[in-house]
Design a protein around this motif. Structure first.
Motif, PDB file in Angstrom:
ATOM      1  N   PHE A   1      20.108 -41.326  -6.476  1.00  0.00           N
ATOM      2  CA  PHE A   1      20.705 -40.758  -5.276  1.00  0.00           C
ATOM      3  C   PHE A   1      20.628 -39.240  -5.317  1.00  0.00           C
ATOM      4  N   PRO A   2      20.464 -38.600  -4.148  1.00  0.00           N
ATOM      5  CA  PRO A   2      20.549 -37.128  -4.100  1.00  0.00           C
ATOM      6  C   PRO A   2      21.980 -36.689  -4.372  1.00  0.00           C
ATOM      7  N   PHE A   3      22.136 -35.499  -4.904  1.00  0.00           N
ATOM      8  CA  PHE A   3      23.471 -35.062  -5.316  1.00  0.00           C
ATOM      9  C   PHE A   3      23.795 -33.643  -4.870  1.00  0.00           C
ATOM     10  N   ARG A   4      23.040 -33.091  -3.944  1.00  0.00           N
ATOM     11  CA  ARG A   4      23.348 -31.748  -3.445  1.00  0.00           C
ATOM     12  C   ARG A   4      23.292 -31.733  -1.917  1.00  0.00           C
ATOM     13  N   GLY A   5      24.356 -31.238  -1.311  1.00  0.00           N
ATOM     14  CA  GLY A   5      24.388 -31.086   0.132  1.00  0.00           C
ATOM     15  C   GLY A   5      24.667 -32.387   0.859  1.00  0.00           C
ATOM     16  N   ILE A   6      24.502 -32.330   2.179  1.00  0.00           N
ATOM     17  CA  ILE A   6      24.783 -33.481   3.028  1.00  0.00           C
ATOM     18  C   ILE A   6      23.517 -34.095   3.601  1.00  0.00           C
ATOM     19  N   GLU A   7      22.391 -33.367   3.526  1.00  0.00           N
ATOM     20  CA  GLU A   7      21.142 -33.888   4.069  1.00  0.00           C
ATOM     21  C   GLU A   7      19.972 -33.264   3.333  1.00  0.00           C
TER      22      GLU A   7
ATOM     23  N   TYR B   1      17.988 -40.484   9.721  1.00  0.00           N
ATOM     24  CA  TYR B   1      18.887 -39.385   9.365  1.00  0.00           C
ATOM     25  C   TYR B   1      20.235 -39.926   8.877  1.00  0.00           C
ATOM     26  N   VAL B   2      20.723 -40.972   9.524  1.00  0.00           N
ATOM     27  CA  VAL B   2      21.982 -41.600   9.097  1.00  0.00           C
ATOM     28  C   VAL B   2      21.855 -42.110   7.664  1.00  0.00           C
ATOM     29  N   LEU B   3      20.733 -42.756   7.363  1.00  0.00           N
ATOM     30  CA  LEU B   3      20.511 -43.245   5.999  1.00  0.00           C
ATOM     31  C   LEU B   3      20.411 -42.090   5.010  1.00  0.00           C
ATOM     32  N   ASP B   4      19.823 -40.993   5.431  1.00  0.00           N
ATOM     33  CA  ASP B   4      19.704 -39.835   4.552  1.00  0.00           C
ATOM     34  C   ASP B   4      21.079 -39.263   4.214  1.00  0.00           C
TER      35      ASP B   4
ATOM     36  N   SER C   1      22.919 -41.643   1.858  1.00  0.00           N
ATOM     37  CA  SER C   1      22.465 -41.553   0.465  1.00  0.00           C
ATOM     38  C   SER C   1      23.034 -40.320  -0.232  1.00  0.00           C
ATOM     39  N   HIS C   2      23.184 -39.220   0.495  1.00  0.00           N
ATOM     40  CA  HIS C   2      23.789 -38.017  -0.086  1.00  0.00           C
ATOM     41  C   HIS C   2      25.286 -38.209  -0.336  1.00  0.00           C
ATOM     42  N   MET C   3      25.903 -39.131   0.403  1.00  0.00           N
ATOM     43  CA  MET C   3      27.342 -39.324   0.312  1.00  0.00           C
ATOM     44  C   MET C   3      27.746 -40.302  -0.791  1.00  0.00           C
TER      45      MET C   3
END
Length: 350
Positions: free
Chosen positions: A193-199, A209-212, A215-217
C-alpha cells in the motif's frame, strides 16, 4: 361490571401526559446546565489557547525569515505587520474580539485566512478519522458483545488480550511498523500500500481515483482502528457482563427464549448505553483527527496542519486549529451527557 383496574385505567391514561411534563422540564434544565458548563469551558479554552502557545520556544518572525537575508529593521517591520510588537494584553484582546466574530486571523506561514486553511483540510480529516471511527465502533461493539456474552471463553481471552496489547502500543510506533512492513516491504513481504499523502502524483479520474484514495487510506486507517477499537470492546464487554447477571435476563431465559434473542433483544440494548456515550465523545475527536497518524503518513488533514503550525511556530494557525478541535470535543461531550440522560431513566431519576 367493571373491575377496579378497568375503572382506574382512564384516570391513569389521562394523567399520563401531565406526568411526563416534570420529566421533560427536568431534561431541559439538565440540558441548559450542561450548555452553560460548555460555554464556560469554551471561554476558558479561548483564554488558555492564547497564552498556552505563546509559551512555546522560538520566534515566528526569525523562523519565517530563515534562508532570507533580512536586516534587523526588516525583521521589526515584519513583526509589526504580524502584530507581534504589541503588548501581550493588547494581542490577547485582539484575539478574543476576532474569535467572537469567527475571525481566526491570518496564517503567518501561508499568508491566508486560517478558516480557509481549515476548510481545505477538514475534508481529508473527516474522511480518515470518520472511516476509522465507524470501523472501530463496529468492530469493538461486535467483539465486546461476543466476549461479554461468552465470558471466560477462548474468544473472550484472545480478543481482550489482543485489544489490550494494541491499546498499549504507542500510535507512532505502530504506524511506523505498518509503514515498514506493508508500505516499504520487508523480507519476502512486498510493499502493498502507498503510505504518503492522500493520492498519487498521477492520480486517475473517476472510480479509479476513489480506489487510489482508498489505497492511500488503508495504513493510516488501520493504525487508527487498531489503537482505538479496544476502548469500545472493553466498555461493551464490561457493560454486558453487568447486564448478564440482572434479573430480567434470568426471567427471559426462564421463559424459554433463545439465547441469541435474550442477548440481542434484552441485554445488548441496555449494555449499549455507556458505549453510545463513548461514541459521542469520540465524534468530537474526529474533527481533530489524529495528529500523530496524519503526521506519520503525511495525510493532508487538520492534524498535519496543526503539526506544521507548531513547527514554525505559527500562533494564529495553532490557535485556530486547536480551538476548533477543543470546541468540537466540548460540544460532543455535552451532547453525550444529554443523550445519556434521555436514554437512561436511572440517570433522569437520580
Amino acid at each position: 361490571m367493571t373491575t377496579p383496574l378497568e375503572s382506574a385505567e382512564p384516570a391513569v391514561q389521562a394523567a399520563g401526559p401531565a406526568d411526563d411534563r416534570p420529566a421533560r422540564r427536568g431534561t431541559l434544565r439538565y440540558a441548559a446546565s450542561k450548555a452553560g458548563g460548555a460555554l464556560f469551558s469554551i471561554a476558558m479554552v479561548i483564554i488558555g489557547t492564547f497564552f498556552l502557545f505563546r509559551m512555546l520556544p522560538g520566534d515566528p518572525v526569525r523562523n519565517l525569515a530563515q534562508g532570507r537575508n533580512m536586516t534587523p529593521a526588516q525583521l521589526d517591520l515584519e513583526r509589526r505587520r504580524l502584530g507581534l510588537d504589541k503588548p501581550l494584553i493588547d494581542q490577547f484582546f485582539d484575539f478574543v474580539g476576532k474569535t467572537l466574530r469567527l475571525d481566526l486571523g491570518t496564517s503567518y506561514e501561508y499568508k491566508r485566512p486560517v478558516l480557509d486553511l481549515i476548510g481545505e483540510r477538514i475534508g481529508p480529516t473527516l474522511l480518515l478519522a470518520g472511516t476509522g471511527l465507524v470501523i472501530a465502533v463496529s468492530l469493538g461493539i461486535w467483539q465486546g458483545t461476543r466476549a461479554g456474552w461468552r465470558h471466560g471463553s477462548g474468544f473472550d481471552r484472545f480478543s481482550t488480550g489482543v485489544s489490550l496489547v494494541l491499546w498499549s502500543v504507542p500510535t507512532f510506533w505502530l504506524g511506523l511498523l505498518l509503514m515498514m512492513v506493508f508500505g516499504v516491504g520487508i523480507g519476502p513481504i512486498p510493499g502493498l500500500f502507498p503510505f504518503r499523502g492522500i493520492e498519487s502524483v498521477d492520480a486517475p479520474d473517476g472510480f479509479a481515483y476513489v480506489l487510489d484514495v482508498a489505497s492511500h487510506m488503508v495504513l493510516p486507517c488501520l493504525t487508527l482502528v487498531a489503537v482505538v477499537y479496544a476502548q469500545y470492546l472493553l466498555v461493551m464487554r464490561s457493560s454486558l457482563l453487568e447486564e448478564v447477571g440482572q434479573d430480567y435476563v434470568t426471567v427471559a431465559r426462564a421463559k424459554g427464549l433463545r439465547d441469541d434473542d435474550v442477548r440481542r433483544r434484552h441485554a445488548v440494548p441496555n449494555a449499549l448505553l455507556p458505549t453510545v456515550t463513548l461514541v459521542f465523545m469520540r465524534i468530537g475527536f474526529v474533527v481533530g483527527g489524529a495528529v500523530t497518524v496524519e503526521t506519520i503518513f503525511t495525510w493532508p488533514g487538520l492534524g498535519q496542519l496543526f503539526y506544521e503550525a507548531v513547527r514554525v511556530p505559527d500562533f494564529t494557525l495553532m490557535q485556530g486549529t486547536f480551538l476548533l478541535i477543543t470546541v468540537a470535543v466540548i460540544l460532543m461531550n455535552t451532547l453525550a451527557d444529554v443523550v445519556y440522560h434521555i436514554l437512561d431513566p436511572r440517570v433522569r431519576s437520580a
